[in-house]
Design a protein around this motif. Structure first.
Motif, PDB file in Angstrom:
ATOM      1  N   ALA B 116      -5.078  -3.455   1.658  1.00  0.00           N
ATOM      2  CA  ALA B 116      -3.682  -3.263   1.264  1.00  0.00           C
ATOM      3  C   ALA B 116      -3.505  -1.923   0.532  1.00  0.00           C
ATOM      4  O   ALA B 116      -2.624  -1.136   0.877  1.00  0.00           O
ATOM      5  CB  ALA B 116      -3.221  -4.431   0.394  1.00  0.00           C
ATOM      6  N   GLN B 118      -5.428   0.773   0.499  1.00  0.00           N
ATOM      7  CA  GLN B 118      -5.695   1.905   1.379  1.00  0.00           C
ATOM      8  C   GLN B 118      -4.460   2.269   2.199  1.00  0.00           C
ATOM      9  O   GLN B 118      -4.100   3.429   2.369  1.00  0.00           O
ATOM     10  CB  GLN B 118      -6.795   1.490   2.333  1.00  0.00           C
ATOM     11  N   ASN B 119      -3.805   1.231   2.722  1.00  0.00           N
ATOM     12  CA  ASN B 119      -2.694   1.481   3.618  1.00  0.00           C
ATOM     13  C   ASN B 119      -1.390   1.731   2.894  1.00  0.00           C
ATOM     14  O   ASN B 119      -0.496   2.364   3.433  1.00  0.00           O
ATOM     15  CB  ASN B 119      -2.579   0.358   4.639  1.00  0.00           C
ATOM     16  N   VAL B 120      -1.303   1.246   1.649  1.00  0.00           N
ATOM     17  CA  VAL B 120      -0.159   1.654   0.823  1.00  0.00           C
ATOM     18  C   VAL B 120      -0.224   3.170   0.636  1.00  0.00           C
ATOM     19  O   VAL B 120       0.765   3.883   0.786  1.00  0.00           O
ATOM     20  CB  VAL B 120      -0.179   0.925  -0.543  1.00  0.00           C
ATOM     21  N   LEU B 122      -1.707   5.248   2.626  1.00  0.00           N
ATOM     22  CA  LEU B 122      -1.456   5.876   3.926  1.00  0.00           C
ATOM     23  C   LEU B 122       0.044   5.965   4.203  1.00  0.00           C
ATOM     24  O   LEU B 122       0.558   6.995   4.649  1.00  0.00           O
ATOM     25  CB  LEU B 122      -2.160   5.073   5.026  1.00  0.00           C
ATOM     26  N   VAL B 123       0.767   4.869   3.940  1.00  0.00           N
ATOM     27  CA  VAL B 123       2.202   4.840   4.210  1.00  0.00           C
ATOM     28  C   VAL B 123       2.928   5.768   3.238  1.00  0.00           C
ATOM     29  O   VAL B 123       3.812   6.523   3.625  1.00  0.00           O
ATOM     30  CB  VAL B 123       2.737   3.393   4.106  1.00  0.00           C
TER      31      VAL B 123
END
Lengths: 333, 304
Positions: B116, B118-120, B122-123
Motif C-alpha cells: 500500500a 509503495q503504491n501510495v 507511486l500514485v
C-alpha cells in the motif's frame, strides 16, 4: 457420489460455468479475463500447496513462475522447440530448485523461510536481467506466436479450455492434499509436528515433497503464461509483487482450502481488470491504485476474515445449520 | 559521484580504500537496520514494510529540499518526531490487531502495508527517479591515499551515535528494561504489571522514527523512487540476522560484514553481481547461523 457432489459443488458450479461460457460468450476481452482468472487461480492453488497445506509461507514463488516462463520462452526462441518441451524443462529445473527450497524450509520457519524465498527469487531476477548473452537481459524475451496446439498458438476459446484443464489439475492436486493419506499427514505436521513425528510421520520428507510439487506446478503455469501473454519481462516474472499476489489470492479466498485460491483469483483479477480499464486513460499516476487497494484488502482480510471467502461461506453455512437445528429443537419441544 | 574518478586509480591505495569504503558503507547499513533490529528483537515481528518507511523518509528529504531548500541535516531533526507519530499511527491502525496473531498473519499484514505505501508513493509522486543533492553531497575528502564522501562520514557518525544511544537506552533506562522484559517473556511481563501493548507501541514508534531518520540521511547518497526501500530491506535483514535478534551492537558488526562482502565483491566481480553475493550470504546465514554469528538467544521464538 453424493458425498463428492456435496464436497465439490462449488468447484462443479465454477468450472462447469467456465466450460460453458465460450459456447455463449464470444467477446475476446471477457474470454481473456477468464483465461487470466484461471491461470492466476491455478498459480495460487500451487502456492497453497506449500503456503496453505504444508504451512510454509513463501514470498518467492515468482522464482518458479519465472523458471517456467523463461524455459518455455528460451526453448521457443533459441531452439524453436515447442513450449510443451519448455514446460517440461521448467518443471525439471523447478523440481531441483523446489527441493532445495523445501530442504531450507526444514531449517527455517515462518518469517525466516519467507525471507529466504524472497532472496532466492531476487538472485534469479539478477541473473535473468544481467545475463544478457543468454536471456537478453532486462529487455525481456518476446515469445513468437506460431499457430497450432503443439506450439500453443491458440485462439481465445481454445485458451479457455487449456487454462480450465490447468485449473482442474491444480484443483485435483489440492483435493489430494486434503483427502489422501499424505494430506492428513501434512495436516498433522502443520498442527503439531512433534506429535506427528511421534506417530511415525516423516515430517521433513513431507514438507520437501509439498514444496517441490508446489514449485513444479507453479512453473507449469509460468510456461503457459509466457506463451499466452507472449512476452517475458524479468522484472515482472521474478518480482516480489507477483509472489505476494499468489499469496493474496489464496488468503482472500481461503488458505488451505481447494476452492479458495480460485475464489480469490476471481475477485482480485476482476478487480484489477476493472480498475485498469477504468483508470488506464485517466492519468499515468493511477497505475498503482489497484495495488493500494490490494495492500489494504490484504491487511483487512488477515485481520477480520483470516479464514477467507471459503471459510466465511463455511461459517455462514454452519450458522444457518445451527439456527435451523435450533428451530427444529424448538418445534420438537 | 565515484571518488576514484576524480583522483585516478594510480593515486589511490586500493586496500586502504576498500577498508574505508567498507566502514562508511557499513555505517549506512547500520543506520537503516537499527530500527528493524529493535522491532525484530522486542516485538518478534518481521516488518516487511521497513523499506517503505525508509522510502518515505527519503521523499521527506527530497520534498523539503526541493520545495523549501531545507538541508537534509536540518530535516533530520524534524523527521524523528514526525516518523515517531507515523509509527504511533500505523501501530494503532495496522499492527495492534495482529500483535498476538500468528507469524503468517504478521507477515501478510506488514506485506500489505508495504504494498500500500509503495503504491501510495507511486500514485502521489510518480515512479520518476529523484535526487537530493545539497552542496555537501559532492564534497570529497582525501586522507592518506583514500577518498571518500562527506555525506557518508556524517551518516556513519550518526549511525554510531544512534546505535550507542539505543544500546544505552535499552540497557540502563527503566523503559529499556521494561522493553527487554517484554521481549523475553510477554506473559511474565504482563503479570509483573507491564502494559505490554504500550511497550509494543513505543517500540514500533521508535523503530519507525529510526528508519525515517535513516531515510532522510541516505537520500543525498542514493536516488529516491517508490521502490527504493526494496534494495535496502533485504540487506537490512541480512544485517539483523547476522547480528542476532535485537542486538544493536551485533547489527553494527553485521553491517560491517555485509558492507565488506559488497565492497570486496564489487572490487573483484564488478558491481553488477554484488547483490547476488549478499543474497547468497543471506541464505547461507539463515541456514547455518539462524541465531546470528554471535549466537543470540531468542531466535528459536521465530521457529528458526
Amino acid at each position: 457420489m453424493r458425498g463428492v457432489l456435496a464436497r465439490h459443488w462449488g468447484a462443479l458450479v465454477l468450472f462447469g460455468l467456465t466450460a460453458l461460457t465460450p459456447l455463449v460468450v464470444k467477446d475476446a476481452f471477457f474470454l481473456d479475463s477468464l483465461v487470466l482468472i484461471l491461470i492466476w487461480g491455478a498459480l495460487s492453488a500451487a502456492w497453497n500447496l506449500a503456503g496453505g497445506y504444508a504451512g510454509q509461507v513463501s514470498l518467492g514463488h515468482s522464482a518458479f513462475f519465472g523458471i517456467g516462463a523463461y524455459s518455455a520462452a528460451l526453448l521457443a526462441t533459441r531452439w524453436q522447440q515447442s513450449p510443451w518441451l519448455g514446460m517440461l524443462l521448467g518443471v525439471l529445473v523447478s523440481v531441483a530448485a523446489g527441493a532445495v527450497i523445501g530442504y531450507l524450509s526444514n531449517r527455517l520457519r515462518g518469517p525466516y523461510f519467507a525471507l529466504s524465498t524472497i532472496a532466492f527469487s531476487q538472485v534469479l531476477l539478477i541473473v535473468a536481467s544481467r545475463w544478457r548473452g543468454f536471456t537478453q537481459g532486462s529487455e525481456g524475451i518476446p515469445v513468437p506466436f506460431r499457430p497450432g496446439f503443439w506450439t500453443l498458438g491458440l485462439g481465445h476459446v481454445a485458451w479457455v479450455y487449456v487454462a480450465l484443464g490447468l485449473a482442474l489439475v491444480h484443483y485435483g492436486v489440492q483435493v489430494y492434499f486434503e483427502r489422501s493419506r499424505v494430506g492428513y499427514q501434512l495436516a498433522g505436521v502443520r498442527e503439531d509436528e512433534d506429535a506427528a513425528e511421534a506417530l511415525g510421520i516423516a515430517s521433513r520428507k513431507l514438507r520437501v515433497f509439498a514444496v517441490t510439487l508446489s514449485a513444479a506446478l507453479t512453473s507449469v503455469c509460468g510456461a503457459f503464461w509466457a506463451q499466452y501473454v507472449g512476452f517475458v519481462d524479468p522484472f515482472y516474472v521474478f518480482s516480489v509483487d507477483l509472489s505476494i499476489r499468489f499469496a493474496l489470492n489464496t488468503i482472500i479466498g481461503g488458505v488451505g482450502t481447494a476452492l479458495g485460491p480460485f475464489l480469490g483469483s476471481i475477485l482480485i483479477t476482476s478487480l484489477e481488470t476493472y480498475l485498469r480499464a477504468t483508470f488506464a486513460g485517466v492519468k499515468t499516476g493511477f497505475t498503482g491504485i489497484y495495488l493500494i487497494i490490494y495492500g489494504c484488502v490484504l491487511i483487512l482480510v488477515v485481520r477480520f476474515v483470516p479464514e477467507g471467502l471459503a471459510g466465511l461461506a463455511a461459517r455462514l453455512r454452519a450458522g444457518v445449520a445451527r439456527s435451523r437445528e435450533r428451530a427444529t429443537d424448538h418445534a420438537h419441544a | 559521484m565515484d571518488p576514484a574518478r576524480l583522483l585516478g586509480p594510480a593515486q589511490i591505495d586500493a586496500l586502504a580504500q576498500l577498508g574505508v569504503s567498507t566502514i562508511l558503507l557499513g555505517g549506512i547499513y547500520a543506520l537503516i537496520a537499527v530500527g528493524l533490529t529493535l522491532i525484530f528483537g522486542i516485538m518478534r515481528v518481521v516488518n516487511f514494510a521497513h523499506g517503505e518507511f525508509l522510502m518515505l523518509g527519503m521523499y521527506l528529504a527530497f520534498w523539503s529540499f526541493t520545495l523549501y531548500g531545507l538541508d537534509p541535516y536540518f530535516v533530520l531533526f524534524v523527521s524523528i518526531p514526525l516518523f515517531f507519530l507515523v509509527g504511533l499511527l500505523t501501530y494503532a491502525l495496522v499492527m495492534r490487531g495482529v500483535i498476538t496473531a500468528s507469524h503468517n498473519a504478521q507477515i501478510f499484514t506488514t506485506v500489505g502495508l508495504s504494498t500500500a505505501l509503495q503504491n501510495v508513493a507511486l500514485v502521489a509522486w510518480t515512479g520518476d527517479f529523484r535526487f537530493v543533492r545539497p552542496w555537501h553531497s559532492s564534497v570529497v575528502l582525501r586522507i592518506a591515499g583514500t577518498a571518500f564522501n562527506l555525506a557518508q562520514v556524517v551518516a556513519f557518525a550518526i549511525a554510531v551515535a544512534l546505535t550507542v544511544a539505543l544500546f544505552a537506552f535499552m540497557k540502563w533506562t527503566h523503559t529499556g528494561r521494561v522493553m527487554r522484559a517484554t521481549a523475553q517473556d510477554r506473559d511474565a511481563a504482563t503479570l509483573m504489571g507491564i502494559a505490554t501493548d504500550r511497550v509494543y507501541r513505543l517500540t514500533w514508534a521508535i523503530g519507525i522514527a529510526c528508519v525515517g531518520a535513516a531515510g532522510v540521511l541516505v537520500a543525498p547518497l542514493y536516488s529516491v523512487y517508490p521502490t527504493a526501500g526494496l534494495q535496502f530491506v533485504l540487506l537490512s535483514y541480512v544485517v539483523v540476522v547476522l547480528g542476532g535478534l535485537g542486538d544493536m551492537v551485533g547489527a553494527l558488526l553485521g553491517s560491517l560484514i555485509v558492507a565488506a562482502v559488497e565492497v570486496v565483491g564489487s572490487y573483484f566481480f564488478g558491481t553488477a553481481w554484488k547483490e547476488v553475493l549478499y543474497f547468497v550470504l543471506f541464505i547461507a546465514v539463515l541456514v547455518f547461523r539462524p541465531a546470528g554469528l554471535f549466537g543470540q538467544r531468542g531466535a528459536e521464538m521465530l521457529g528458526a
